[in-house]
Design an enzyme around this catalytic site. Structure first.
Site, PDB file in Angstrom:
ATOM      1  N   ASN A  12       0.919  -1.213  -0.005  1.00 25.07           N
ATOM      2  CA  ASN A  12      -0.207   0.108   0.091  1.00 25.07           C
ATOM      3  C   ASN A  12       0.871   1.463   0.094  1.00 25.07           C
ATOM      4  O   ASN A  12       1.531   1.430   0.976  1.00 25.07           O
ATOM      5  CB  ASN A  12      -0.824   0.160   1.283  1.00 25.07           C
ATOM      6  CG  ASN A  12      -1.764   0.986   1.228  1.00 25.07           C
ATOM      7  OD1 ASN A  12      -1.759   2.320   0.316  1.00 25.07           O
ATOM      8  ND2 ASN A  12      -2.864   0.963   2.126  1.00 25.07           N
ATOM      9  N   ARG A  90      -2.847  -1.989  -3.320  1.00 24.43           N
ATOM     10  CA  ARG A  90      -3.968  -1.296  -2.863  1.00 24.43           C
ATOM     11  C   ARG A  90      -3.936   0.029  -3.816  1.00 24.43           C
ATOM     12  O   ARG A  90      -2.832   0.876  -3.918  1.00 24.43           O
ATOM     13  CB  ARG A  90      -4.004  -0.595  -1.455  1.00 24.43           C
ATOM     14  CG  ARG A  90      -5.256   0.015  -1.247  1.00 24.43           C
ATOM     15  CD  ARG A  90      -4.873   1.156  -0.176  1.00 24.43           C
ATOM     16  NE  ARG A  90      -6.223   1.788  -0.023  1.00 24.43           N
ATOM     17  CZ  ARG A  90      -5.995   3.099   0.755  1.00 24.43           C
ATOM     18  NH1 ARG A  90      -5.016   3.524   1.257  1.00 24.43           N
ATOM     19  NH2 ARG A  90      -7.378   3.674   0.918  1.00 24.43           N
ATOM     20  N   HIS A 179     -12.366   3.423   0.478  1.00 24.82           N
ATOM     21  CA  HIS A 179     -12.594   2.104   1.391  1.00 24.82           C
ATOM     22  C   HIS A 179     -13.280   1.088   1.262  1.00 24.82           C
ATOM     23  O   HIS A 179     -13.536   0.202   2.212  1.00 24.82           O
ATOM     24  CB  HIS A 179     -13.029   2.870   2.953  1.00 24.82           C
ATOM     25  CG  HIS A 179     -12.386   4.020   3.376  1.00 24.82           C
ATOM     26  ND1 HIS A 179     -13.066   4.981   4.173  1.00 24.82           N
ATOM     27  CD2 HIS A 179     -11.208   4.462   3.603  1.00 24.82           C
ATOM     28  CE1 HIS A 179     -12.313   5.898   4.448  1.00 24.82           C
ATOM     29  NE2 HIS A 179     -11.169   5.716   4.030  1.00 24.82           N
ATOM     30  N   HIS A 207     -16.688   2.846   8.670  1.00 22.81           N
ATOM     31  CA  HIS A 207     -15.150   2.791   8.633  1.00 22.81           C
ATOM     32  C   HIS A 207     -14.710   4.120   9.037  1.00 22.81           C
ATOM     33  O   HIS A 207     -14.779   5.198   8.534  1.00 22.81           O
ATOM     34  CB  HIS A 207     -14.636   2.552   7.394  1.00 22.81           C
ATOM     35  CG  HIS A 207     -13.024   2.478   7.331  1.00 22.81           C
ATOM     36  ND1 HIS A 207     -12.199   1.489   7.131  1.00 22.81           N
ATOM     37  CD2 HIS A 207     -12.126   3.792   7.316  1.00 22.81           C
ATOM     38  CE1 HIS A 207     -11.221   1.691   6.812  1.00 22.81           C
ATOM     39  NE2 HIS A 207     -11.017   3.057   7.341  1.00 22.81           N
ATOM     40  N   LEU A 208     -14.237   4.404  10.312  1.00 23.97           N
ATOM     41  CA  LEU A 208     -14.171   5.854  11.138  1.00 23.97           C
ATOM     42  C   LEU A 208     -12.676   5.832  11.342  1.00 23.97           C
ATOM     43  O   LEU A 208     -12.123   5.062  12.146  1.00 23.97           O
ATOM     44  CB  LEU A 208     -14.818   5.701  12.334  1.00 23.97           C
ATOM     45  CG  LEU A 208     -16.436   5.498  12.279  1.00 23.97           C
ATOM     46  CD1 LEU A 208     -17.044   5.563  13.410  1.00 23.97           C
ATOM     47  CD2 LEU A 208     -17.119   6.343  10.925  1.00 23.97           C
ATOM     48  N   GLY A 209     -11.936   6.727  10.831  1.00 29.15           N
ATOM     49  CA  GLY A 209     -10.514   7.203  11.064  1.00 29.15           C
ATOM     50  C   GLY A 209     -10.394   8.529  10.725  1.00 29.15           C
ATOM     51  O   GLY A 209     -11.341   9.440  10.733  1.00 29.15           O
ATOM     52  N   ARG A 240     -11.217  16.624   6.451  1.00 29.86           N
ATOM     53  CA  ARG A 240     -11.932  16.808   5.571  1.00 29.86           C
ATOM     54  C   ARG A 240     -13.361  17.381   5.970  1.00 29.86           C
ATOM     55  O   ARG A 240     -13.747  16.846   7.029  1.00 29.86           O
ATOM     56  CB  ARG A 240     -12.066  15.478   4.640  1.00 29.86           C
ATOM     57  CG  ARG A 240     -10.816  15.131   4.017  1.00 29.86           C
ATOM     58  CD  ARG A 240     -10.847  13.761   3.269  1.00 29.86           C
ATOM     59  NE  ARG A 240      -9.748  13.002   3.249  1.00 29.86           N
ATOM     60  CZ  ARG A 240      -9.639  11.738   3.168  1.00 29.86           C
ATOM     61  NH1 ARG A 240     -10.611  11.094   2.776  1.00 29.86           N
ATOM     62  NH2 ARG A 240      -8.331  11.140   3.233  1.00 29.86           N
ATOM     63  N   CYS A 283      -8.797  11.944  17.086  1.00 30.53           N
ATOM     64  CA  CYS A 283     -10.046  11.954  18.045  1.00 30.53           C
ATOM     65  C   CYS A 283      -9.806  11.530  19.437  1.00 30.53           C
ATOM     66  O   CYS A 283     -10.676  12.107  20.334  1.00 30.53           O
ATOM     67  CB  CYS A 283     -10.963  10.620  17.454  1.00 30.53           C
ATOM     68  SG  CYS A 283     -12.423  10.414  18.048  1.00 30.53           S
ATOM     69  N   GLY A 330      -9.423   3.087  12.766  1.00 30.93           N
ATOM     70  CA  GLY A 330      -8.879   3.377  14.288  1.00 30.93           C
ATOM     71  C   GLY A 330      -9.965   4.111  15.199  1.00 30.93           C
ATOM     72  O   GLY A 330      -9.848   3.589  16.316  1.00 30.93           O
ATOM     73  N   ASN A 334     -11.694   1.527  18.391  1.00 30.26           N
ATOM     74  CA  ASN A 334     -11.029   1.879  19.480  1.00 30.26           C
ATOM     75  C   ASN A 334     -11.895   2.977  20.686  1.00 30.26           C
ATOM     76  O   ASN A 334     -11.493   3.040  21.742  1.00 30.26           O
ATOM     77  CB  ASN A 334      -9.483   2.494  19.409  1.00 30.26           C
ATOM     78  CG  ASN A 334      -8.633   1.248  18.838  1.00 30.26           C
ATOM     79  OD1 ASN A 334      -8.418   0.381  19.419  1.00 30.26           O
ATOM     80  ND2 ASN A 334      -8.260   1.410  17.595  1.00 30.26           N
ATOM     81  N   GLU A 384      -7.881  -4.958   5.286  1.00 26.28           N
ATOM     82  CA  GLU A 384      -7.902  -4.551   3.908  1.00 26.28           C
ATOM     83  C   GLU A 384      -6.777  -5.340   3.165  1.00 26.28           C
ATOM     84  O   GLU A 384      -6.791  -5.720   2.309  1.00 26.28           O
ATOM     85  CB  GLU A 384      -7.561  -3.159   4.006  1.00 26.28           C
ATOM     86  CG  GLU A 384      -8.727  -2.451   4.554  1.00 26.28           C
ATOM     87  CD  GLU A 384      -8.419  -0.732   4.496  1.00 26.28           C
ATOM     88  OE1 GLU A 384      -8.741  -0.061   3.589  1.00 26.28           O
ATOM     89  OE2 GLU A 384      -7.847  -0.471   5.431  1.00 26.28           O
TER      90      GLU A 384
END
Length: 403
Positions: A12, A90, A179, A207-209, A240, A283, A330, A334, A384
């Site tokens: 990747n 990827r 993603h 999918h949170l990061g 973003r 976060c 991530g 978590n 992934e």
């Protein structure tokens, strides 16, 4: 595992990094993984992880080719180089040209991948990694696995913008999503872990990061997703904006004199959690600040959660039935804090937070975090690289990786 078992090398490549993993064909876990970072800088380094043992070395040649050369030396040192049978890569966006994973046949294809206009921060770096791998492994099949491929099952009603149709017809302007490898893996793993019927199940994957997206999956196929033409649309992210009224951007441009490039930079790199909090795009930092009484940090996370819940509701409307909401990435894997705030807002969907279970799921663990049993809220760590390894093994004509 036989010593002759062939290996899949997964790469990747980012603009200043190169992440990798080495999978034996037919195995769920990698033999090794690692990351080369700060490429192009004097302090570039590479880290190797083998059975939990992590070692880091400086790179004498600090570009992507230097990282791949160091990776080759590592493979030879462990007796794995000759066993590498194919290389999987990827790639963020394949546009409408690349609708599924494919074998890279020549430099013209690499050039086409690298110049995709819809992922200008990502695809050029993928092309650099592809070329470096071709030089290192000229006899092996190189496979490109596209983040956008999983979303190609969306119908026109989900992927078309209400713009003059000529912009779709002539320029390919439509919603592509992102993603995809994560959403594919997590949705399938959710079905497996919960014992759902693969041919009769509805899942919303979050999918949170630093980059975030959500996808509605029915019977293993994407029916709608939050990201659009580029990875800018949808949820609030680290830097973003996610969704924003075009009129707001036009007003800002008129008042400040920002040109298109300036607006794009602001929307991609100066907004999101960072721009709203004026503190951090991380976060964890914002959660600590919010819990310590920082009102602006708390408000920023409330905006993040509200937008997420709005999308979960909208994506549920794209499904015949909602069986599960899966958290990954991530933050999703978590942050018990974000999951709790999210589930408390989703009681209208029948979701009921299990405080104790939620607090205990982090650090690569999976587990149900709701009391409700239909729908269920579950945390599923993403993988992934494994999806890329599976597709690469299949296209290279090797034994299929166990699902």
């Amino acid at each position: 595992m036989p010593t002759s078992s062939p290996l899949i090398l997964v790469i990747n490549s980012g603009s200043s990094s190169l992440k990798f993993a080495i999978y034996p064909v037919g195995e769920r876990k990698p033999l090794a993984s690692g990351l080369a970072e700060r490429l192009g800088q004097p302090d570039a380094s590479i880290r190797f992880d083998v059975d939990g043992d992590k070692t880091r070395f400086p790179l004498s040649v600090t570009d992507h080719q230097g990282a791949v050369d160091a990776l080759m030396a590592f493979l030879k040192e462990h007796g794995w180089f000759e066993r590498v049978a194919a290389v999987g890569h990827r790639v963020v966006n394949g546009g409408e040209r690349f609708t599924e994973s494919c074998i890279v046949t020549d430099d013209a294809m690499i050039e086409e991948i690298g110049t995709c206009p819809f992922a200008p921060l990502h695809n050029p770096a993928h092309a650099i990694g592809l070329r470096a791998a071709v030089r290192a492994f000229p006899a092996l099949k190189q496979v490109a696995v596209f983040d956008t491929a999983f979303h190609q099952t969306m119908k026109p009603e989900a992927y078309l913008y209400a713009l003059p149709r000529k912009y779709y017809r002539d320029l390919g302007v439509r919603r592509y999503g992102a993603h995809g490898t994560s959403h594919q893996y997590v949705s399938h793993e959710t079905v497996r872990l919960l014992g759902l019927d693969p041919d009769d199940s509805g899942v919303v994957v979050c999918h949170l990061g630093n980059g975030s997206s959500a996808t509605a999956v029915w019977n293993g196929k994407c029916v709608d997703t939050s990201m659009g033409l580029t990875p800018l649309e949808g949820l609030v992210m680290g830097t973003r904006t996610g969704d924003v009224d075009y009129g707001a951007l036009a007003y800002i441009a008129k008042k400040t004199g920002l040109d298109v490039d300036g607006l794009e930079r602001m929307a991609n790199r100066e907004s999101g959690l960072l721009g709203l909090s004026e503190l951090s795009n991380d976060c964890r930092t914002l959660t600590e600040a919010a819990q310590a009484g920082n009102h602006q940090a708390e408000e920023t996370l409330d905006v993040f959660v509200f937008r997420l819940c709005r999308y979960i509701g909208a994506l549920t409307a794209a499904l015949p039935r909602l069986d599960a909401v899966a958290f990954t990435g991530g933050i999703g894997e978590n942050s018990a804090y974000i999951r709790a705030k999210t589930l408390k807002r989703l009681s209208a969907l029948g979701l009921d937070l299990d405080e104790e279970a939620n607090a205990g799921v982090f650090g690569g663990r999976s587990g149900i975090v709701s009391r409700s049993r239909k729908p269920v809220a579950i945390v599923v760590p993403t993988d992934e690289e494994r999806v890329i390894a599976e597709d690469t093994a299949r296209l290279a004509g090797l034994l299929p990786v166990t699902a």
